[in-house]
Design a protein around this motif. Structure first.
Motif, PDB file in Angstrom:
ATOM      1  N   GLY A  38     -10.215  -2.127   0.776  1.00  0.00           N
ATOM      2  CA  GLY A  38     -11.328  -1.385   0.177  1.00  0.00           C
ATOM      3  C   GLY A  38     -10.804  -0.177  -0.570  1.00  0.00           C
ATOM      4  N   ASP A  39     -11.302   1.022  -0.224  1.00  0.00           N
ATOM      5  CA  ASP A  39     -10.850   2.270  -0.856  1.00  0.00           C
ATOM      6  C   ASP A  39      -9.485   2.652  -0.293  1.00  0.00           C
ATOM      7  N   TYR A  40      -8.451   2.003  -0.794  1.00  0.00           N
ATOM      8  CA  TYR A  40      -7.133   2.108  -0.175  1.00  0.00           C
ATOM      9  C   TYR A  40      -6.423   3.440  -0.435  1.00  0.00           C
ATOM     10  N   MET A  41      -6.870   4.213  -1.427  1.00  0.00           N
ATOM     11  CA  MET A  41      -6.208   5.492  -1.710  1.00  0.00           C
ATOM     12  C   MET A  41      -6.663   6.609  -0.771  1.00  0.00           C
ATOM     13  N   THR A  42      -7.720   6.389  -0.015  1.00  0.00           N
ATOM     14  CA  THR A  42      -8.191   7.383   0.949  1.00  0.00           C
ATOM     15  C   THR A  42      -7.453   7.196   2.266  1.00  0.00           C
ATOM     16  N   LEU A  77       0.829  -1.204   0.000  1.00  0.00           N
ATOM     17  CA  LEU A  77       0.000   0.000   0.000  1.00  0.00           C
ATOM     18  C   LEU A  77       0.864   1.255   0.000  1.00  0.00           C
ATOM     19  N   GLY A  78       1.930   1.256   0.802  1.00  0.00           N
ATOM     20  CA  GLY A  78       2.820   2.412   0.839  1.00  0.00           C
ATOM     21  C   GLY A  78       3.473   2.674  -0.499  1.00  0.00           C
ATOM     22  N   ALA A  79       3.892   1.600  -1.183  1.00  0.00           N
ATOM     23  CA  ALA A  79       4.531   1.766  -2.496  1.00  0.00           C
ATOM     24  C   ALA A  79       3.562   2.384  -3.493  1.00  0.00           C
ATOM     25  N   VAL A  80       2.314   1.934  -3.473  1.00  0.00           N
ATOM     26  CA  VAL A  80       1.325   2.422  -4.440  1.00  0.00           C
ATOM     27  C   VAL A  80       0.863   3.837  -4.104  1.00  0.00           C
ATOM     28  N   ARG A  81       0.588   4.089  -2.844  1.00  0.00           N
ATOM     29  CA  ARG A  81      -0.015   5.376  -2.455  1.00  0.00           C
ATOM     30  C   ARG A  81       1.027   6.452  -2.159  1.00  0.00           C
ATOM     31  N   ILE A  91       4.107   4.260   4.215  1.00  0.00           N
ATOM     32  CA  ILE A  91       3.019   5.036   4.792  1.00  0.00           C
ATOM     33  C   ILE A  91       3.680   5.866   5.887  1.00  0.00           C
ATOM     34  N   PRO A  92       3.485   7.181   5.915  1.00  0.00           N
ATOM     35  CA  PRO A  92       4.312   8.038   6.783  1.00  0.00           C
ATOM     36  C   PRO A  92       4.391   7.623   8.252  1.00  0.00           C
ATOM     37  N   TRP A  93       3.343   7.010   8.771  1.00  0.00           N
ATOM     38  CA  TRP A  93       3.342   6.619  10.185  1.00  0.00           C
ATOM     39  C   TRP A  93       3.628   5.126  10.374  1.00  0.00           C
ATOM     40  N   ASP A  94       4.022   4.449   9.330  1.00  0.00           N
ATOM     41  CA  ASP A  94       4.233   2.996   9.413  1.00  0.00           C
ATOM     42  C   ASP A  94       5.642   2.691   9.914  1.00  0.00           C
ATOM     43  N   ASP A  95       5.764   1.634  10.691  1.00  0.00           N
ATOM     44  CA  ASP A  95       7.085   1.282  11.228  1.00  0.00           C
ATOM     45  C   ASP A  95       7.392  -0.200  11.055  1.00  0.00           C
ATOM     46  N   ASP A  96       6.835  -0.793  10.005  1.00  0.00           N
ATOM     47  CA  ASP A  96       7.262  -2.150   9.689  1.00  0.00           C
ATOM     48  C   ASP A  96       7.206  -2.377   8.179  1.00  0.00           C
ATOM     49  N   VAL A  97       7.832  -3.452   7.752  1.00  0.00           N
ATOM     50  CA  VAL A  97       7.897  -3.812   6.331  1.00  0.00           C
ATOM     51  C   VAL A  97       7.522  -5.281   6.202  1.00  0.00           C
ATOM     52  N   ASP A  98       6.670  -5.581   5.225  1.00  0.00           N
ATOM     53  CA  ASP A  98       6.264  -6.954   4.955  1.00  0.00           C
ATOM     54  C   ASP A  98       6.567  -7.307   3.509  1.00  0.00           C
ATOM     55  N   ILE A  99       7.199  -8.467   3.315  1.00  0.00           N
ATOM     56  CA  ILE A  99       7.330  -9.015   1.975  1.00  0.00           C
ATOM     57  C   ILE A  99       6.886 -10.477   2.022  1.00  0.00           C
ATOM     58  N   GLY A 100       6.513 -11.018   0.854  1.00  0.00           N
ATOM     59  CA  GLY A 100       6.072 -12.399   0.778  1.00  0.00           C
ATOM     60  C   GLY A 100       6.831 -13.164  -0.279  1.00  0.00           C
ATOM     61  N   MET A 101       6.818 -14.490  -0.136  1.00  0.00           N
ATOM     62  CA  MET A 101       7.422 -15.389  -1.120  1.00  0.00           C
ATOM     63  C   MET A 101       6.615 -16.675  -1.150  1.00  0.00           C
ATOM     64  N   TYR A 144      -1.857  -5.339  -8.368  1.00  0.00           N
ATOM     65  CA  TYR A 144      -1.841  -4.837  -6.993  1.00  0.00           C
ATOM     66  C   TYR A 144      -3.126  -4.110  -6.622  1.00  0.00           C
ATOM     67  N   ASP A 145      -3.802  -3.520  -7.598  1.00  0.00           N
ATOM     68  CA  ASP A 145      -5.067  -2.842  -7.290  1.00  0.00           C
ATOM     69  C   ASP A 145      -6.102  -3.843  -6.776  1.00  0.00           C
ATOM     70  N   THR A 146      -6.194  -4.998  -7.410  1.00  0.00           N
ATOM     71  CA  THR A 146      -7.139  -6.035  -6.980  1.00  0.00           C
ATOM     72  C   THR A 146      -6.834  -6.492  -5.562  1.00  0.00           C
ATOM     73  N   ILE A 147      -5.558  -6.694  -5.278  1.00  0.00           N
ATOM     74  CA  ILE A 147      -5.147  -7.191  -3.963  1.00  0.00           C
ATOM     75  C   ILE A 147      -5.377  -6.147  -2.881  1.00  0.00           C
ATOM     76  N   LEU A 148      -5.000  -4.913  -3.152  1.00  0.00           N
ATOM     77  CA  LEU A 148      -5.184  -3.856  -2.153  1.00  0.00           C
ATOM     78  C   LEU A 148      -6.659  -3.571  -1.905  1.00  0.00           C
TER      79      LEU A 148
END
Length: 286
Positions: A261-265, A51-55, A60-70, A252-256
């Motif tokens: 939901g309305d992830y850009m807000t 979400l942070g990468a897309v938006r 995300i300015p107040w976020d303090d973790d990172v998640d990746i998947g494999m 990524y739009d489908t997943i987010l």
């Protein structure tokens, strides 16, 4: 190399700001990206990081973790490679490399050594494990051929993981009903110590169909409700994240939208919170 018991003396550390901590996470991401590129492993930005990468093209300015998947196949290879090839300032944290590690629904973190990141969702902090600034690395599993098989897998794995977490954070006073419940948790913990639990999860994973069109968070995590089409992920695309190009799901739009939901807000200000209650780094030697 297994992590030895960690000792934390606050006098040796100084405060670390949120933005500084985020930049350390970016450094971890960069090193993981390089390893995956070198060995042909596929990873993707996940959850709030995606979400942070897309938006925001970054955190995300107040976020303090990172998640990746494999996917599980790449995840297993990554663990073996990371043990040998991560730079010395980083630590691969799993239940095998850190015997004190107890974040049960997250089977792998990459920690930044000589830092401290303590979260506010625990009854008591575990000072023995490596508590450095980190990124989470989540395995994803292909689904079995039959839905009932998936439900059985998840019921078993979830209750085992839940038992470890609940016993760790057991309340001081228990009702009669909760005493019975916690007796069950204790039994699960006794039956499935780390090595036996990991072996049992390996057994459950064998029920999966690698050719399935669907995938979900790994059986060694909590989140069974999130099921995705592999075709929404692969082939991966690149998105900018804090000035570097990293891999992300194709749709990524489908997943987010499925996740948020309305992830850009932007959420309301009172919902813009972070996990950490304490972030520090080792003082520089003079």
């Amino acid at each position: 190399m297994n992590n030895e018991e960690f000792t934390y003396n606050r006098e040796n550390y100084e405060d670390l700001g949120l933005r500084d901590a985020q930049m350390l996470m970016v450094d971890i991401l960069r090193e993981v990206h390089k390893l995956c590129e070198k060995h042909g492993l596929k990873y993707f930005l996940d959850a709030g990081t995606l979400l942070g990468a897309v938006r925001h093209k970054g955190f995300i300015p107040w976020d303090d973790d990172v998640d990746i998947g494999m996917l599980r196949e790449d995840y297993n290879r990554f663990l073996e490679i990371a043990k040998k090839e991560l730079p010395n300032h980083l630590f691969l944290q799993t239940f095998e490399t850190d015997k004190y590690y107890d974040v049960y629904p997250v089977p792998c973190k990459i920690r930044y050594n000589d830092t401290i990141f303590l979260e506010g969702d625990r009854k008591e902090d575990n000072y023995k494990m490596n508590n450095g600034v980190y990124i989470d690395v989540f395995p994803y599993d292909s689904l079995p051929k039959h839905r009932i098989t998936y439900k059985i897998q998840r019921t078993l794995s979830y209750n085992i993981l839940k038992s470890f977490k609940r016993i760790r954070d057991i309340p001081e006073k228990l009702s009669l009903k909760n005493r019975v419940t916690y007796s069950f948790y204790r039994l699960m913990v006794k039956m499935f110590p780390n090595k036996r639990r990991l072996k049992f999860f390996e057994f459950l994973i064998k029920w999966n169909d690698i050719n399935s069109e669907y995938m979900a968070y790994g059986l060694d995590t909590y989140w069974s409700e999130y099921v995705y089409k592999k075709s929404d992920y692969f082939d991966l695309v690149k998105l900018e994240f804090e000035g570097i190009d990293l891999y992300a799901p194709k749709n990524y739009d489908t997943i987010l939208t499925q996740l948020y939901g309305d992830y850009m807000t932007l959420p309301k200000k009172e919902h813009r919170v972070w996990h950490a209650k304490e972030m520090k780094k080792l003082k520089s030697k003079s």
